[in-house]
Write a protein that holds these residues in place. Structure first.
Motif, short mmCIF file in Angstrom:
data_model
loop_
_atom_site.label_atom_id
_atom_site.label_comp_id
_atom_site.label_asym_id
_atom_site.label_seq_id
_atom_site.Cartn_x
_atom_site.Cartn_y
_atom_site.Cartn_z
N GLU A 154 -0.57 36.41 -0.32
CA GLU A 154 0.53 36.40 -1.28
C GLU A 154 0.88 37.82 -1.74
OE1 GLU A 154 -0.90 33.72 -4.25
OE2 GLU A 154 -0.05 31.96 -3.23
N ALA A 155 -0.12 38.66 -1.90
CA ALA A 155 0.14 40.04 -2.29
C ALA A 155 0.87 40.79 -1.18
CB ALA A 155 -1.18 40.75 -2.61
N LEU A 156 0.48 40.50 0.08
CA LEU A 156 1.13 41.15 1.22
C LEU A 156 2.59 40.70 1.32
CD1 LEU A 156 0.86 42.89 3.80
CD2 LEU A 156 0.17 40.80 5.00
N TRP A 157 2.84 39.41 1.15
CA TRP A 157 4.20 38.89 1.25
C TRP A 157 5.07 39.43 0.12
CZ3 TRP A 157 2.24 33.17 1.87
CH2 TRP A 157 1.54 33.06 3.08
N ALA A 158 4.49 39.56 -1.06
CA ALA A 158 5.26 40.04 -2.20
C ALA A 158 5.78 41.46 -1.97
CB ALA A 158 4.41 40.00 -3.47
N ARG A 159 5.03 42.24 -1.20
CA ARG A 159 5.44 43.62 -0.95
C ARG A 159 6.74 43.71 -0.16
NH1 ARG A 159 4.25 47.32 -4.01
NH2 ARG A 159 4.11 48.96 -2.42
N LEU A 160 7.04 42.66 0.62
CA LEU A 160 8.28 42.66 1.38
C LEU A 160 9.49 42.74 0.45
CD1 LEU A 160 7.93 40.06 4.28
CD2 LEU A 160 8.22 42.51 4.47
N GLY A 161 9.40 42.05 -0.68
CA GLY A 161 10.52 42.06 -1.61
C GLY A 161 10.49 43.23 -2.58
N GLU A 162 9.32 43.85 -2.76
CA GLU A 162 9.20 44.95 -3.72
C GLU A 162 9.57 46.30 -3.12
OE1 GLU A 162 5.17 44.68 -4.94
OE2 GLU A 162 5.43 42.80 -6.06
N LEU A 163 9.27 46.48 -1.82
CA LEU A 163 9.58 47.75 -1.17
C LEU A 163 11.06 47.80 -0.82
CD1 LEU A 163 6.56 48.08 1.30
CD2 LEU A 163 6.93 49.38 -0.80
N GLY A 171 23.30 51.38 -0.12
CA GLY A 171 22.52 52.37 -0.85
C GLY A 171 21.04 52.22 -0.57
N ARG A 172 20.45 51.15 -1.12
CA ARG A 172 19.06 50.81 -0.82
C ARG A 172 18.97 49.30 -0.68
NH1 ARG A 172 15.80 55.14 -1.24
NH2 ARG A 172 13.95 53.87 -0.98
N THR A 173 17.99 48.85 0.10
CA THR A 173 17.79 47.42 0.29
C THR A 173 16.31 47.14 0.44
OG1 THR A 173 18.52 45.49 1.58
CG2 THR A 173 17.94 47.47 2.81
N SER A 174 15.89 45.92 0.11
CA SER A 174 14.48 45.57 0.24
C SER A 174 14.11 45.43 1.72
CB SER A 174 14.18 44.25 -0.48
OG SER A 174 14.76 43.15 0.21
N VAL A 175 12.84 45.67 2.02
CA VAL A 175 12.38 45.51 3.39
C VAL A 175 12.57 44.06 3.83
CG1 VAL A 175 10.35 45.59 4.90
CG2 VAL A 175 10.75 47.43 3.25
#
Length: 283
Positions: A154-163, A171-175
């Motif tokens: 869950e922590a690994l998956w959450a990083r997809l939306g945070e980075l 401009g910028r977009t989530s991974v």
């Protein structure tokens, strides 16, 4: 010796570059490719290519109108043929100038990319995209199998939306969003290629890559924006349409639907029914 205009005076740059193209002054191009002006030179050359593309589209529309008028008897065939001959002469001159323009732009664009660090940025973006896609595939596999995700999952998956990463459109977009858009684009192109493969193959079990490329260019190349083609060509990697075909073949290979021959010149059909499902949007 320096250029006779400032880095914000694109109008003066246009006139200087136009003269340099026609005069083929090596010293002028050395100055135009200098770090102080290369990004401006790149910008002006792109604008010149865009104007040529717009003019070509306008000319094509005018010829279609003229053909219709000739067919309707509004102008004579002699008038139509005379105008068509004049247009062909202009088109030939424009094509020659465009070839010269693109030759110089490839060198300028490469210098501008190096100065901006675009090649390094593209490599890093591709790496992030590959890692993000792997994490997304892992998440899909765990959930599809009905396993209970661990806190580490869950922590690994959450990083997809945070980075987030730089994005040319937003401009910028989530991974996570970058991975989603890439997957959608691959699926869309995969549907196109699957249909082409089935049409070209007929009852055969393999197809020549050259035949696929011909049909692919007819279908996909017209959908690519001129600036996309110009940007890709400036990287010195050949044709954008051909590169898209290569990546889309890999996409269908990873699905187990096709397999490239060892020499890369043929494509074997492994799952005809699966290709039909992809082509029809059922997968």
């Amino acid at each position: 010796m320096t250029l006779p205009y400032g880095r914000d005076d694109d109008s003066a740059a246009y006139h200087y570059i136009n003269a340099a193209l026609r005069g083929r002054d090596a010293e002028a191009w050395r100055l135009l490719a200098a770090d102080s002006h290369v990004e401006q030179t790149d910008r002006v050359l792109r604008a010149m290519l865009d104007r040529i593309a717009v003019a070509r589209t306008h000319r094509t529309a005018e010829r279609a109108t003229a053909r219709a008028r000739a067919a309707a008897g509004e102008i004579t065939q002699a008038e139509y043929q005379r105008d068509a001959a004049e247009d062909a002469t202009k088109a030939s001159k424009t094509a020659h100038f465009e070839t010269l323009l693109r030759e110089h732009h490839r060198q300028i664009a490469q210098a501008a990319r190096r100065l901006r660090g675009d090649d390094v940025r593209d490599e890093l973006t591709d790496l992030v995209l590959a890692l993000g896609a792997a994490v997304d595939a892992h998440r899909s596999a765990v959930l599809a199998a009905g396993y209970e995700p661990t806190p580490a999952d869950e922590a690994l998956w959450a990083r997809l939306g945070e980075l987030d990463v730089p994005d040319t459109d937003e401009g910028r977009t989530s991974v996570e969003d970058l991975v989603r858009r890439h997957a959608e684009r691959q699926d869309d192109l995969g549907r196109v290629l699957a249909g082409i493969i089935l049409d070209v193959a007929g009852a055969a079990t393999s197809v020549p890559r050259s035949a696929l490329l011909t049909e692919w260019k007819k279908t996909v190349a017209p959908t690519l924006a001129p600036e996309q083609k110009t940007e890709f060509a400036a990287k010195g990697k050949g044709s954008l349409a051909t590169e898209r075909l290569r990546k889309t073949m890999g996409h269908l290979e990873r699905k187990g639907l096709v397999k490239r021959s060892p020499d890369g010149q043929r494509l074997d059909l492994l799952d005809r029914a699966g290709l039909a499902d992809v082509a029809d949007g059922r997968e």
